[in-house]
Design a protein around this motif. Structure first.
Motif, PDB file in Angstrom:
ATOM      1  N   ILE A 124       0.834  -1.204   0.000  1.00  0.00           N
ATOM      2  CA  ILE A 124       0.000   0.000   0.000  1.00  0.00           C
ATOM      3  C   ILE A 124       0.868   1.252   0.000  1.00  0.00           C
ATOM      4  O   ILE A 124       0.614   2.204  -0.751  1.00  0.00           O
ATOM      5  CB  ILE A 124      -0.956  -0.015   1.216  1.00  0.00           C
ATOM      6  CG1 ILE A 124      -1.952  -1.154   1.085  1.00  0.00           C
ATOM      7  CG2 ILE A 124      -1.667   1.326   1.362  1.00  0.00           C
ATOM      8  CD1 ILE A 124      -2.755  -1.422   2.328  1.00  0.00           C
ATOM      9  N   VAL A 125       1.917   1.271   0.810  1.00  0.00           N
ATOM     10  CA  VAL A 125       2.809   2.436   0.872  1.00  0.00           C
ATOM     11  C   VAL A 125       3.536   2.615  -0.455  1.00  0.00           C
ATOM     12  O   VAL A 125       3.658   3.732  -0.965  1.00  0.00           O
ATOM     13  CB  VAL A 125       3.809   2.302   2.039  1.00  0.00           C
ATOM     14  CG1 VAL A 125       4.863   3.381   1.987  1.00  0.00           C
ATOM     15  CG2 VAL A 125       3.076   2.351   3.366  1.00  0.00           C
ATOM     16  N   ASN A 126       3.997   1.523  -1.051  1.00  0.00           N
ATOM     17  CA  ASN A 126       4.685   1.620  -2.336  1.00  0.00           C
ATOM     18  C   ASN A 126       3.754   2.117  -3.441  1.00  0.00           C
ATOM     19  O   ASN A 126       4.160   2.902  -4.297  1.00  0.00           O
ATOM     20  CB  ASN A 126       5.306   0.281  -2.722  1.00  0.00           C
ATOM     21  CG  ASN A 126       6.511  -0.043  -1.866  1.00  0.00           C
ATOM     22  OD1 ASN A 126       7.184   0.859  -1.363  1.00  0.00           O
ATOM     23  ND2 ASN A 126       6.781  -1.317  -1.686  1.00  0.00           N
ATOM     24  N   LYS A 127       2.492   1.675  -3.436  1.00  0.00           N
ATOM     25  CA  LYS A 127       1.521   2.160  -4.425  1.00  0.00           C
ATOM     26  C   LYS A 127       1.259   3.651  -4.244  1.00  0.00           C
ATOM     27  O   LYS A 127       1.157   4.393  -5.228  1.00  0.00           O
ATOM     28  CB  LYS A 127       0.207   1.387  -4.307  1.00  0.00           C
ATOM     29  CG  LYS A 127       0.242   0.019  -4.919  1.00  0.00           C
ATOM     30  CD  LYS A 127      -1.115  -0.635  -4.809  1.00  0.00           C
ATOM     31  CE  LYS A 127      -1.116  -2.024  -5.395  1.00  0.00           C
ATOM     32  NZ  LYS A 127      -2.429  -2.678  -5.291  1.00  0.00           N
ATOM     33  N   SER A 128       1.154   4.093  -2.996  1.00  0.00           N
ATOM     34  CA  SER A 128       0.910   5.521  -2.763  1.00  0.00           C
ATOM     35  C   SER A 128       2.122   6.356  -3.176  1.00  0.00           C
ATOM     36  O   SER A 128       1.966   7.448  -3.735  1.00  0.00           O
ATOM     37  CB  SER A 128       0.539   5.782  -1.305  1.00  0.00           C
ATOM     38  OG  SER A 128       1.602   5.442  -0.461  1.00  0.00           O
ATOM     39  N   ASN A 129       3.334   5.858  -2.952  1.00  0.00           N
ATOM     40  CA  ASN A 129       4.526   6.562  -3.422  1.00  0.00           C
ATOM     41  C   ASN A 129       4.545   6.647  -4.938  1.00  0.00           C
ATOM     42  O   ASN A 129       4.929   7.677  -5.509  1.00  0.00           O
ATOM     43  CB  ASN A 129       5.799   5.882  -2.921  1.00  0.00           C
ATOM     44  CG  ASN A 129       6.107   6.225  -1.492  1.00  0.00           C
ATOM     45  OD1 ASN A 129       5.697   7.262  -1.001  1.00  0.00           O
ATOM     46  ND2 ASN A 129       6.826   5.352  -0.824  1.00  0.00           N
ATOM     47  N   TYR A 130       4.124   5.589  -5.613  1.00  0.00           N
ATOM     48  CA  TYR A 130       4.066   5.588  -7.069  1.00  0.00           C
ATOM     49  C   TYR A 130       3.071   6.643  -7.561  1.00  0.00           C
ATOM     50  O   TYR A 130       3.347   7.386  -8.505  1.00  0.00           O
ATOM     51  CB  TYR A 130       3.681   4.200  -7.566  1.00  0.00           C
ATOM     52  CG  TYR A 130       3.520   4.117  -9.060  1.00  0.00           C
ATOM     53  CD1 TYR A 130       4.635   4.095  -9.896  1.00  0.00           C
ATOM     54  CD2 TYR A 130       2.260   4.066  -9.641  1.00  0.00           C
ATOM     55  CE1 TYR A 130       4.495   4.036 -11.263  1.00  0.00           C
ATOM     56  CE2 TYR A 130       2.106   4.002 -11.011  1.00  0.00           C
ATOM     57  CZ  TYR A 130       3.230   3.984 -11.815  1.00  0.00           C
ATOM     58  OH  TYR A 130       3.079   3.937 -13.163  1.00  0.00           O
ATOM     59  N   LEU A 131       1.905   6.716  -6.917  1.00  0.00           N
ATOM     60  CA  LEU A 131       0.906   7.719  -7.308  1.00  0.00           C
ATOM     61  C   LEU A 131       1.414   9.133  -7.081  1.00  0.00           C
ATOM     62  O   LEU A 131       1.160  10.036  -7.886  1.00  0.00           O
ATOM     63  CB  LEU A 131      -0.400   7.498  -6.534  1.00  0.00           C
ATOM     64  CG  LEU A 131      -1.193   6.250  -6.906  1.00  0.00           C
ATOM     65  CD1 LEU A 131      -2.372   6.083  -5.958  1.00  0.00           C
ATOM     66  CD2 LEU A 131      -1.652   6.316  -8.342  1.00  0.00           C
ATOM     67  N   ILE A 132       2.144   9.340  -6.006  1.00  0.00           N
ATOM     68  CA  ILE A 132       2.703  10.664  -5.730  1.00  0.00           C
ATOM     69  C   ILE A 132       3.720  11.038  -6.803  1.00  0.00           C
ATOM     70  O   ILE A 132       3.749  12.159  -7.288  1.00  0.00           O
ATOM     71  CB  ILE A 132       3.341  10.693  -4.329  1.00  0.00           C
ATOM     72  CG1 ILE A 132       2.262  10.627  -3.264  1.00  0.00           C
ATOM     73  CG2 ILE A 132       4.191  11.941  -4.141  1.00  0.00           C
ATOM     74  CD1 ILE A 132       2.790  10.418  -1.864  1.00  0.00           C
ATOM     75  N   GLN A 133       4.548  10.092  -7.203  1.00  0.00           N
ATOM     76  CA  GLN A 133       5.571  10.372  -8.216  1.00  0.00           C
ATOM     77  C   GLN A 133       4.958  10.659  -9.580  1.00  0.00           C
ATOM     78  O   GLN A 133       5.548  11.375 -10.386  1.00  0.00           O
ATOM     79  CB  GLN A 133       6.549   9.204  -8.314  1.00  0.00           C
ATOM     80  CG  GLN A 133       7.431   9.093  -7.107  1.00  0.00           C
ATOM     81  CD  GLN A 133       8.316   7.868  -7.144  1.00  0.00           C
ATOM     82  OE1 GLN A 133       8.232   7.053  -8.068  1.00  0.00           O
ATOM     83  NE2 GLN A 133       9.148   7.711  -6.133  1.00  0.00           N
ATOM     84  N   LYS A 134       3.791  10.139  -9.850  1.00  0.00           N
ATOM     85  CA  LYS A 134       3.117  10.393 -11.124  1.00  0.00           C
ATOM     86  C   LYS A 134       2.305  11.687 -11.103  1.00  0.00           C
ATOM     87  O   LYS A 134       1.797  12.114 -12.131  1.00  0.00           O
ATOM     88  CB  LYS A 134       2.186   9.224 -11.488  1.00  0.00           C
ATOM     89  CG  LYS A 134       2.928   7.949 -11.759  1.00  0.00           C
ATOM     90  CD  LYS A 134       3.861   8.146 -12.938  1.00  0.00           C
ATOM     91  CE  LYS A 134       4.722   6.938 -13.152  1.00  0.00           C
ATOM     92  NZ  LYS A 134       5.759   7.152 -14.141  1.00  0.00           N
ATOM     93  N   SER A 135       2.196  12.333  -9.951  1.00  0.00           N
ATOM     94  CA  SER A 135       1.437  13.572  -9.831  1.00  0.00           C
ATOM     95  C   SER A 135       2.142  14.706 -10.561  1.00  0.00           C
ATOM     96  O   SER A 135       3.360  14.743 -10.676  1.00  0.00           O
ATOM     97  CB  SER A 135       1.280  13.932  -8.353  1.00  0.00           C
ATOM     98  OG  SER A 135       0.761  15.231  -8.217  1.00  0.00           O
ATOM     99  N   GLU A 136       1.366  15.669 -11.047  1.00  0.00           N
ATOM    100  CA  GLU A 136       1.955  16.820 -11.733  1.00  0.00           C
ATOM    101  C   GLU A 136       2.653  17.777 -10.762  1.00  0.00           C
ATOM    102  O   GLU A 136       3.431  18.619 -11.184  1.00  0.00           O
ATOM    103  CB  GLU A 136       0.873  17.578 -12.510  1.00  0.00           C
ATOM    104  CG  GLU A 136      -0.238  18.107 -11.638  1.00  0.00           C
ATOM    105  CD  GLU A 136      -1.373  18.703 -12.430  1.00  0.00           C
ATOM    106  OE1 GLU A 136      -2.075  19.548 -11.857  1.00  0.00           O
ATOM    107  OE2 GLU A 136      -1.563  18.322 -13.591  1.00  0.00           O
ATOM    108  N   LEU A 137       2.407  17.625  -9.484  1.00  0.00           N
ATOM    109  CA  LEU A 137       3.052  18.476  -8.487  1.00  0.00           C
ATOM    110  C   LEU A 137       4.384  17.913  -8.003  1.00  0.00           C
ATOM    111  O   LEU A 137       5.112  18.571  -7.280  1.00  0.00           O
ATOM    112  CB  LEU A 137       2.138  18.681  -7.279  1.00  0.00           C
ATOM    113  CG  LEU A 137       0.816  19.395  -7.550  1.00  0.00           C
ATOM    114  CD1 LEU A 137      -0.014  19.454  -6.284  1.00  0.00           C
ATOM    115  CD2 LEU A 137       1.063  20.772  -8.105  1.00  0.00           C
TER     116      LEU A 137
END
Length: 83
Positions: free
Chosen positions: A58-71
């Motif tokens: 879950i933590v790794n998936k959330s880090n992946y989503l953060i890295q794909k964010s435009e911010l």
């Protein structure tokens, strides 16, 4: 009578300051409040009870989503880029 009131005010103020300092201490140092911590990538999770088996996923998936964010700023990953 005025001395008693003044003394109560000073004690009350002193206890309030000590309480505020303790609160700040616990907020700035979460390791004091928790028995164990687990480091997953850049994240440190403090906990008292065992973590679920899929927690790292879950933590790794959330880090992946953060890295794909435009911010997300890939040059400085610890600080999000503000637009």
């Amino acid at each position: 009578m005025k001395k008693k009131i003044l003394r109560l005010l000073v004690y009350g103020l002193g206890l309030s300051i000590i309480g505020l300092l303790m609160l700040v201490l616990f907020l700035l140092n979460p390791s004091i409040s928790y028995s164990t911590h687990t480091k997953i990538g850049q994240c440190t999770v403090y906990h008292n009870s065992p973590l679920p088996n899929d927690f790292e996923i879950i933590v790794n998936k959330s880090n992946y989503l953060i890295q794909k964010s435009e911010l997300y700023d890939s040059e400085n990953p610890h600080r999000p880029m503000l637009k």
